[in-house]
Motif scaffolding. Sequence first.
Motif, PDB file in Angstrom:
ATOM      1  N   ASN B 100      21.924  11.138   0.839  1.00 44.05           N
ATOM      2  CA  ASN B 100      22.577  11.627  -0.377  1.00 44.05           C
ATOM      3  C   ASN B 100      21.558  12.409  -1.188  1.00 44.05           C
ATOM      4  O   ASN B 100      20.367  12.398  -0.884  1.00 44.05           O
ATOM      5  N   GLU B 101      22.038  13.061  -2.241  1.00 43.66           N
ATOM      6  CA  GLU B 101      21.160  13.823  -3.131  1.00 43.66           C
ATOM      7  C   GLU B 101      21.262  13.224  -4.542  1.00 43.66           C
ATOM      8  O   GLU B 101      22.345  12.796  -4.961  1.00 43.66           O
ATOM      9  N   PRO B 102      20.147  13.214  -5.282  1.00 45.62           N
ATOM     10  CA  PRO B 102      20.137  12.549  -6.588  1.00 45.62           C
ATOM     11  C   PRO B 102      21.203  13.065  -7.566  1.00 45.62           C
ATOM     12  O   PRO B 102      21.838  12.267  -8.257  1.00 45.62           O
ATOM     13  N   TYR B 103      21.391  14.388  -7.616  1.00 47.07           N
ATOM     14  CA  TYR B 103      22.357  14.925  -8.599  1.00 47.07           C
ATOM     15  C   TYR B 103      23.738  14.331  -8.356  1.00 47.07           C
ATOM     16  O   TYR B 103      24.430  13.905  -9.280  1.00 47.07           O
ATOM     17  N   GLU B 104      24.121  14.284  -7.095  1.00 43.90           N
ATOM     18  CA  GLU B 104      25.462  13.822  -6.777  1.00 43.90           C
ATOM     19  C   GLU B 104      25.617  12.315  -6.992  1.00 43.90           C
ATOM     20  O   GLU B 104      26.608  11.847  -7.555  1.00 43.90           O
ATOM     21  N   VAL B 105      24.643  11.549  -6.528  1.00 45.81           N
ATOM     22  CA  VAL B 105      24.722  10.098  -6.707  1.00 45.81           C
ATOM     23  C   VAL B 105      24.675   9.747  -8.202  1.00 45.81           C
ATOM     24  O   VAL B 105      25.429   8.903  -8.681  1.00 45.81           O
ATOM     25  N   ALA B 106      23.801  10.433  -8.947  1.00 45.36           N
ATOM     26  CA  ALA B 106      23.692  10.132 -10.376  1.00 45.36           C
ATOM     27  C   ALA B 106      25.021  10.406 -11.072  1.00 45.36           C
ATOM     28  O   ALA B 106      25.453   9.635 -11.938  1.00 45.36           O
ATOM     29  N   ARG B 107      25.697  11.489 -10.689  1.00 46.95           N
ATOM     30  CA  ARG B 107      26.961  11.782 -11.379  1.00 46.95           C
ATOM     31  C   ARG B 107      28.072  10.827 -10.954  1.00 46.95           C
ATOM     32  O   ARG B 107      28.927  10.459 -11.752  1.00 46.95           O
ATOM     33  N   ARG B 108      28.031  10.383  -9.701  1.00 49.65           N
ATOM     34  CA  ARG B 108      29.078   9.448  -9.268  1.00 49.65           C
ATOM     35  C   ARG B 108      28.880   8.071  -9.930  1.00 49.65           C
ATOM     36  O   ARG B 108      29.835   7.459 -10.390  1.00 49.65           O
ATOM     37  N   ASP B 146       8.205   6.911   4.937  1.00 51.30           N
ATOM     38  CA  ASP B 146       8.586   7.659   3.741  1.00 51.30           C
ATOM     39  C   ASP B 146       9.799   7.086   3.042  1.00 51.30           C
ATOM     40  O   ASP B 146      10.203   7.572   1.991  1.00 51.30           O
ATOM     41  N   ARG B 147      10.418   6.060   3.634  1.00 50.09           N
ATOM     42  CA  ARG B 147      11.715   5.715   3.072  1.00 50.09           C
ATOM     43  C   ARG B 147      11.599   5.130   1.671  1.00 50.09           C
ATOM     44  O   ARG B 147      12.429   5.403   0.821  1.00 50.09           O
ATOM     45  N   TYR B 148      10.545   4.361   1.392  1.00 45.27           N
ATOM     46  CA  TYR B 148      10.443   3.838   0.021  1.00 45.27           C
ATOM     47  C   TYR B 148       9.954   4.885  -0.950  1.00 45.27           C
ATOM     48  O   TYR B 148      10.348   4.884  -2.104  1.00 45.27           O
ATOM     49  N   THR B 149       9.109   5.794  -0.479  1.00 42.31           N
ATOM     50  CA  THR B 149       8.696   6.841  -1.412  1.00 42.31           C
ATOM     51  C   THR B 149       9.908   7.701  -1.762  1.00 42.31           C
ATOM     52  O   THR B 149      10.081   8.089  -2.909  1.00 42.31           O
ATOM     53  N   ARG B 150      10.752   7.960  -0.773  1.00 42.54           N
ATOM     54  CA  ARG B 150      11.950   8.745  -1.080  1.00 42.54           C
ATOM     55  C   ARG B 150      12.879   7.954  -1.997  1.00 42.54           C
ATOM     56  O   ARG B 150      13.403   8.481  -2.978  1.00 42.54           O
ATOM     57  N   ALA B 151      13.079   6.675  -1.713  1.00 44.49           N
ATOM     58  CA  ALA B 151      13.983   5.871  -2.542  1.00 44.49           C
ATOM     59  C   ALA B 151      13.465   5.787  -3.974  1.00 44.49           C
ATOM     60  O   ALA B 151      14.230   5.900  -4.939  1.00 44.49           O
ATOM     61  N   THR B 152      12.156   5.569  -4.115  1.00 44.90           N
ATOM     62  CA  THR B 152      11.572   5.456  -5.453  1.00 44.90           C
ATOM     63  C   THR B 152      11.754   6.758  -6.220  1.00 44.90           C
ATOM     64  O   THR B 152      12.148   6.771  -7.384  1.00 44.90           O
ATOM     65  N   GLU B 153      11.463   7.866  -5.525  1.00 44.35           N
ATOM     66  CA  GLU B 153      11.594   9.156  -6.200  1.00 44.35           C
ATOM     67  C   GLU B 153      13.058   9.495  -6.478  1.00 44.35           C
ATOM     68  O   GLU B 153      13.402  10.071  -7.516  1.00 44.35           O
ATOM     69  N   THR B 157      14.485  10.165 -10.143  1.00 50.39           N
ATOM     70  CA  THR B 157      15.184  11.421 -10.443  1.00 50.39           C
ATOM     71  C   THR B 157      16.552  11.140 -11.067  1.00 50.39           C
ATOM     72  O   THR B 157      16.956  11.786 -12.046  1.00 50.39           O
ATOM     73  N   ALA B 158      17.249  10.161 -10.526  1.00 50.73           N
ATOM     74  CA  ALA B 158      18.556   9.804 -11.098  1.00 50.73           C
ATOM     75  C   ALA B 158      18.392   9.378 -12.555  1.00 50.73           C
ATOM     76  O   ALA B 158      19.193   9.759 -13.422  1.00 50.73           O
ATOM     77  N   ARG B 159      17.338   8.611 -12.831  1.00 49.72           N
ATOM     78  CA  ARG B 159      17.120   8.173 -14.223  1.00 49.72           C
ATOM     79  C   ARG B 159      16.840   9.371 -15.126  1.00 49.72           C
ATOM     80  O   ARG B 159      17.288   9.406 -16.279  1.00 49.72           O
ATOM     81  N   GLU B 160      16.102  10.357 -14.611  1.00 55.00           N
ATOM     82  CA  GLU B 160      15.842  11.565 -15.415  1.00 55.00           C
ATOM     83  C   GLU B 160      17.158  12.276 -15.738  1.00 55.00           C
ATOM     84  O   GLU B 160      17.339  12.795 -16.847  1.00 55.00           O
ATOM     85  N   GLY B 197      17.742  22.028 -13.809  1.00 57.30           N
ATOM     86  CA  GLY B 197      19.029  22.466 -14.332  1.00 57.30           C
ATOM     87  C   GLY B 197      19.582  21.519 -15.374  1.00 57.30           C
ATOM     88  O   GLY B 197      18.815  20.897 -16.125  1.00 57.30           O
ATOM     89  N   GLN B 198      20.899  21.423 -15.417  1.00 56.45           N
ATOM     90  CA  GLN B 198      21.549  20.575 -16.418  1.00 56.45           C
ATOM     91  C   GLN B 198      22.497  19.598 -15.725  1.00 56.45           C
ATOM     92  O   GLN B 198      23.275  19.991 -14.847  1.00 56.45           O
ATOM     93  N   PHE B 199      22.410  18.360 -16.140  1.00 53.39           N
ATOM     94  CA  PHE B 199      23.310  17.334 -15.602  1.00 53.39           C
ATOM     95  C   PHE B 199      24.684  17.535 -16.232  1.00 53.39           C
ATOM     96  O   PHE B 199      24.777  18.024 -17.361  1.00 53.39           O
ATOM     97  N   ASN B 200      25.757  17.161 -15.511  1.00 52.26           N
ATOM     98  CA  ASN B 200      27.071  17.473 -16.084  1.00 52.26           C
ATOM     99  C   ASN B 200      27.951  16.256 -16.359  1.00 52.26           C
ATOM    100  O   ASN B 200      29.168  16.385 -16.459  1.00 52.26           O
TER     101      ASN B 200
END
Lengths: 384, 441
Positions: B100-108, B146-153, B157-160, B197-200
């Motif tokens: 998944n990608e952070p923008y999409e998961v964060a918005r869902r 890399d899986r935890y570094t990706r998960a952590t990041e 990112t979602a929190r940002e 960019g901008q979160f929506n």
Amino acid sequence: MTLHLAVALDGAGWHPAAWRAEGARPDRLFTAGYWAELVVEAERGLLDWVTFEDSLGLQSSRFDAPDDRLDQVRGRLDAVLLAAALAPLTSRIGLIPTTIVTHTEPFHVAIGIASLDHASRGRAGWRPRLSARPDEAAHFGRREFPPLDVADVARIRRLFGEAADAVEVVRRLWDSWEDDAEIRDAATGRFIDRDRLHYIDFQGEWFDVKGPSITPRSPQGQPLVTSLGHDVVPYEFAARGSDVVYVTPQDKDDARRIVGQVREAEATVGRTGPELKIFADLVVFLGGDKARLDDLDGAALVSDAHIFEGTPEGLADLLVGWRDAGLDGYRLRPGVLPGDLSAITQGLVPELQARGLFRKAYETADLRGRLGLARPVSRYARAS
Amino acid sequence: MTKQIHLAAHFPGVNNTTVWSDPRSGSQIDFDSFRHLAQTAERGKFDFFFLAEGLRLREMKGRIHDLDVVGRPESLTVLAALSAVTTHLGLAATVNSTFNEPYEVARRLASLDHLSGGRAAWNVVTSWDAFTGENFRRGGYLAEADRYTRATEFLQTARELWDSWAPDAVTAADGQFIRPGGISTFHHEGKHFTITGQFNVPRPPQGHPVIIQAGDSDEGRNFAASSADVIFSRHSKLEEGRAFYRDVKSRLPRYGRSPDDLKILPAVTYVLGDTQEDAAERAAEIRKAQVSPQTAISFVEGVWGRDLSAYDPDGPLPDLEPDLGPGVSEGRAQFRGDRGAVAAKWRALAEEKNLSIRELVIETAAPQTFVGTAASVAEEINLFVQTDAADGFIFVPHLTPGGLDDLVDQVVPLLQEKGVFRADYTGPTLRDHLGLTKEPS
């Protein structure tokens, strides 16, 4: 033949200043309750379905980039989840969310819409939409995405080609479980007959997807796919993978011309199966708010679709008048919510019913059946 | 001080622990099954309802594994629908951070939090396998390391994104829908994601949805200690539970957090009976139903890495040595790791107790946590919590949809009488139920 009527819901309505209209509830736009009242009203009016807009960036008055306007509605909820939250509160109306196929993984879309179809007992649809905004691509950071030149037909065709592949993948995943795959056979210890699950093995220019879906086949088998188009390329996209196309004629002659183009597009792509159902989009103001809202917004409303202002009777005349250009129905975009929605359900619908042109009760519980579309057998099912 | 217990419900999943052959077993996909379990959990004043996820159907010997429940809906979609038929229950979705990608998961997640009025939770899982990747654009490119570094990041990112909208950004007054400065532009540049960019979606009612984490490795524990609100743990025995609890809670100060900021909830099962003997008898029946003859063979095949379909499940283990090559199972964590050691352990156990293949698998593969009368189970639950083996539990019933009914009807009232579990919800949000503060912006 009776008319089909859908309503497109978005924010406070389709006028950018709709949130400032009398009766608007802008403080509730991000609550489930706001949407529940709208959809329950639409179902009371026996409408075929409602659509929910979506995007992967802020709304904008510009086509290709965000603007800095703070005087219009900005922000929205994920359309698939919004539709799902409304499913248990309704029982007949179709629920059609938009997703952006340029960035969203087809696998996620397929299981989301199939799950909506399960949760709504066969009332789910899908509106695939592509994104041409570089700022939305930058929210994903996965691909170079230069600004789109609308004269660059080759690039537009590629974007639609990618979207068409996404629709194909989603449809294959929806068929990847045959209906009777779950067997619960205690003697052999098998929950499923795995011969009735299928790899879709899609390989394309933009992505490969193996399958099968993780979600069993949904009540409609294939939820209703609907897409909006304004030109030949999107009509061909619709002809490849949609059941319904929304078009934007400006008058009756235009409607006739567009219907001809859509039929031609079907021939061009060699569409098999039922013809596309053609719905004309109209922005409607039935409460006389438009002039005041135009003033508030600082400009007259501009829309891709014809803007109707007037009474429910006048709108009924227009719908009847344009219909024999070859339209199956209309998707109305209420200028102001909830006012123009209730004018549709309580003014337009009774007017059409009185003319014998609209249903007095829902004919079927599922969405496809309402359009006379059969439940398709999985493409992978072996002839028995 | 007496600790308050936290309880959660797990929808019966796609492991052999879910008994699909029982006449009471209902649909695994019909919305009514989800509604029944969620409403039962809410009747029991549970903290949250939990859905697992797997983005590729499991395979054995190159074919889709057909012995367990197969197929499930998309978690967030079902939870959004459940938000309409529940009022207080937390709604926890497992969402993979690899595919998944952070923008999409964060918005869902933000959308679910809005739709439910602040009841969303996200179980952040990671995977790296090329097998699942075959369903996605990205494929299975991620290195295991890399899986935890990706998960952590990903989570960072979602929190940002959630923080990019001020809590009061939407004013809808005086001609302004958004107040000036209400939406900030985000810029994230990291190893895994470079986005701007901008979160929506407006900031979620809970600030940030509740974050759940299930990793058990050292990295996983650090990830949880730094970033999670709840750990979904596997340590359901008293002593190992205490050790895990001590270890994880001791890591919190390193990240400027206090022990109460992270709730440790082991996944557990239960069986009730009128007497202890009655419960034990039922438990044995359930274990037997969980391990059909075919399932028994399949487990040994998973460990041995070989086709053993010719063996008799009621006979002894094969004389063959395990094949420690790539294995025959895809998509199941239980057959990763040191299969040679598991095989040796199983052989020793089978010889010591003279067990057939099926008896062995029943003994090893289907542990049950709480078996007893309602009173003894309530005692035991409370003991675990009061002696710091857990802050509560995620109950995994073996039956859909009625698998929680007796727990809620018989055990929960006893916990309430003891004053260790809420008699009613005291707030509307999941953070309220868990006693967590709203995340600061």
